[in-house]
Design a protein around this motif. Structure first.
Motif, mmCIF file in Angstrom:
data_model
loop_
_atom_site.group_PDB
_atom_site.id
_atom_site.type_symbol
_atom_site.label_atom_id
_atom_site.label_comp_id
_atom_site.label_asym_id
_atom_site.label_seq_id
_atom_site.Cartn_x
_atom_site.Cartn_y
_atom_site.Cartn_z
ATOM 1 N N ASN A 74 -7.990 -35.957 10.229
ATOM 2 C CA ASN A 74 -8.020 -37.321 10.766
ATOM 3 C C ASN A 74 -9.394 -37.644 11.354
ATOM 4 O O ASN A 74 -9.512 -38.211 12.442
ATOM 5 C CB ASN A 74 -6.927 -37.507 11.821
ATOM 6 N N LYS A 134 -2.621 -41.789 9.029
ATOM 7 C CA LYS A 134 -3.502 -40.872 8.292
ATOM 8 C C LYS A 134 -4.581 -41.574 7.491
ATOM 9 O O LYS A 134 -5.523 -40.927 7.031
ATOM 10 C CB LYS A 134 -2.659 -40.008 7.344
ATOM 11 N N ARG A 143 -8.947 -36.333 5.762
ATOM 12 C CA ARG A 143 -7.609 -36.866 6.010
ATOM 13 C C ARG A 143 -6.765 -35.875 6.796
ATOM 14 O O ARG A 143 -6.020 -36.246 7.708
ATOM 15 C CB ARG A 143 -6.933 -37.189 4.678
#
Length: 549
Positions: A537, A465, A534
């Motif tokens: 991704n 991540k 995040r």
């Protein structure tokens, strides 16, 4: 009485009406009491995270049993005794415990008593600190009473999840090699330490970005500060903020190694759901070296940037922080302060140690402000590391004093002058604000705290991540943590050669990815978007700063 038109039949009718009204009032009181007991029981389960034990159920049933009685018509408008299986002495004893000295049984009009039943559940409830699970109050204040709003606590005391984190660093692969300290001192006297290329042996396996988050180890003090303000206690709010500002120095005790200087564009994230906080930081400037950070907690936000100016004087290192730290609560109250000077002593002779000294002013935008004095280091001082200060209202009147030691604890005294009290001597009026956590069961050579040990942990799931700029992916820092000192030193030299290009990048118009500055001389503020990237991704615009050129 007959002359006035009143007879015995009318009196009996009036008594019957009164008893009927009392019976209905009692029924509704009993129903509401049962609802409140169920409500408090379910609320306690949420805080404790466990099902109510059998013993609690028993106590609950016994409490309800006290309400199971009937009115008697014996006497004119008088209640009979509780009809329970307990003895009359036990009933009277429990009645006395439940009623305060000022409370007495009294009659209420039915309409007046129940016209606003819908808001009773939202009314403040007086809870004593003997119920530790509900109030979460320190042991030193047990016995005092505190007004707590039930709905507010349900909203702002969520049950944080339990997250398992590591408790020790990996065992070192290699044996450490010694370095010539004298040669390093001789060649770098008077230079800015941020420009000095030191061997990796002088570093600890953390970056300056991660050290910023380490200052938030005791973020629960900000949670308490928020709750105090919600309950209208602005004085306790600023005192908890002051304790938090001091607590960030506790981890520096015995920490003699230097954190890694981040590369331009290097970032660090910290998602700690067990603490209810989410933190992010980025190196936004190379010269001057600036680190910007942003943290969100339960009802508050914390941000700032830091420019650490350092001087190496042979026998000591002086670190002067430049930058403003800002704390903003959801209700609009804001506090700002600057950090104090840090000096590391006895680099050549004697026991190496650090000390913090100077004045910290915590400025609020509402009722209170605070000033804390970190006592200067003295060779003859028998009680070092003292911190003393005071809280003043808008008129400049001192309303409370704070005292303690930056490496261990902080106390407050309302309306007292802390300068008259000797640190280390217990005062009956002093109340504990903050206490340092216990040291780790598996100490490291870097003297990391239990919290610091978790900061550089990298699991496979987390690795997937993270952006390529995160400090946990920095190879020299990872090698040092694993005890692979030769590889760590090689990688550190390689990255420092690459870092020399940062000045050129900055001159060519390089801009931070996640922060923007408020004006030419303002503080760097988080612009948002990191946690959304995040989740998806998607890390466009995040170069591999740790790779080869």
């Amino acid at each position: 009485m007959r002359d006035a038109g009143i007879n015995e039949g009318l009196i009996r009718d009036c008594e019957q009406i009164m008893q009927t009204e009392f019976s209905e009032t009692y029924r509704q009181l009993k129903l509401h009491y049962e609802e409140q007991l169920d409500f408090i029981g379910s609320y306690q389960q949420r805080l404790e995270g466990v099902h109510v034990e059998d013993g609690t159920t028993t106590i609950h049933d016994e409490s309800l049993q006290l309400m199971k009685n009937e009115f008697s018509s014996s006497g004119h408008g008088k209640f009979s005794e509780y009809s329970t299986t307990e003895s009359s002495d036990d009933v009277e004893k429990q009645e006395l415990e439940e009623l305060s000295d000022e409370e007495e049984p009294c009659f209420f009009d039915t309409k007046e008593s129940f016209s606003d039943l819908s808001v009773i559940g939202a009314s403040p409830v007086m809870v004593t600190e003997h119920t530790d699970e509900i109030c979460s109050i320190e042991d030193h204040t047990v016995g005092r009473e505190m007004m707590i709003d039930v709905e507010t606590n349900i909203k702002h005391f969520p049950k944080f999840p339990e997250v398992k984190r590591r408790k020790k660093l990996p065992d070192p692969v290699e044996k450490e090699k010694g370095v010539s300290l004298w040669s390093m001192i001789r060649d770098n006297v008077g230079k800015d330490l941020t420009r000095v290329c030191l061997p990796v042996y002088f570093n600890e396996p953390l970056s300056s970005l991660q050290k910023c988050f380490e200052d938030l180890e005791y973020s629960h003090l900000l949670d308490k500060a928020y709750e105090s303000g919600v309950m209208g206690n602005s004085l306790m709010r600023i005192m908890n903020v002051a304790a938090f500002a001091v607590s960030g120095y506790a981890s520096s005790d015995g920490r003699l190694c230097k954190p890694f200087n981040p590369l331009l564009g290097e970032t660090y994230e910290a998602d700690y759901p067990e603490k209810g906080v989410r933190f992010f930081s980025e190196k936004v400037s190379h010269h001057p070296m600036l680190i910007a950070c942003h943290c969100e907690g339960k009802g508050w936000k914390f941000w700032g940037d830091s420019n650490l100016k350092s001087k190496f004087w042979g026998q000591s290192i002086q670190l002067d922080p430049v930058g403003v730290l800002t704390l903003e609560f959801d209700d609009g109250e804001v506090f700002q302060w600057n950090k104090v000077t840090t000096t590391i002593y006895n680099l050549i002779l004697g026991k190496v140690h650090c000390d913090h000294h100077g004045t910290m002013s915590i400025r609020g935008n509402r009722q209170y402000s605070c000033k804390l004095k970190f006592k200067d280091h003295s060779l003859l001082d028998r009680n070092p590391r003292q911190v003393q200060g005071s809280v003043e209202d808008g008129m400049g009147v001192k309303v409370a004093s704070l005292l303690g030691k930056w490496d261990d604890h902080m106390y407050f005294i309302k309306g007292e002058d802390a300068s008259k009290i000797k640190v280390g001597i217990a005062s009956p009026d002093a109340t504990l604000l903050w206490k340092k956590s216990d040291p780790p069961a598996n100490p490291t050579r870097y003297n990391l705290t239990s919290f610091a040990i978790t900061l550089n942990e990298l699991t496979p799931r987390l690795h997937e991540k993270l952006p390529a700029t995160d400090s946990r992916l920095r190879p020299d820092q990872r090698y040092l943590e694993n005890g692979e000192y030769e590889k760590a030193n090689e990688e550190k030299l390689r990255l420092e050669k690459r870092q020399r290009m940062s000045t050129k990048l900055q001159e060519d118009g390089w801009k931070p990815r996640w922060f923007r500055r408020d004006g030419e001389q303002g503080t760097y503020r988080y612009v948002g978007g990191y946690w959304e990237c995040r989740e998806q991704n998607q890390w466009e615009g995040c170069p591999n700063i740790f790779g080869d050129l």
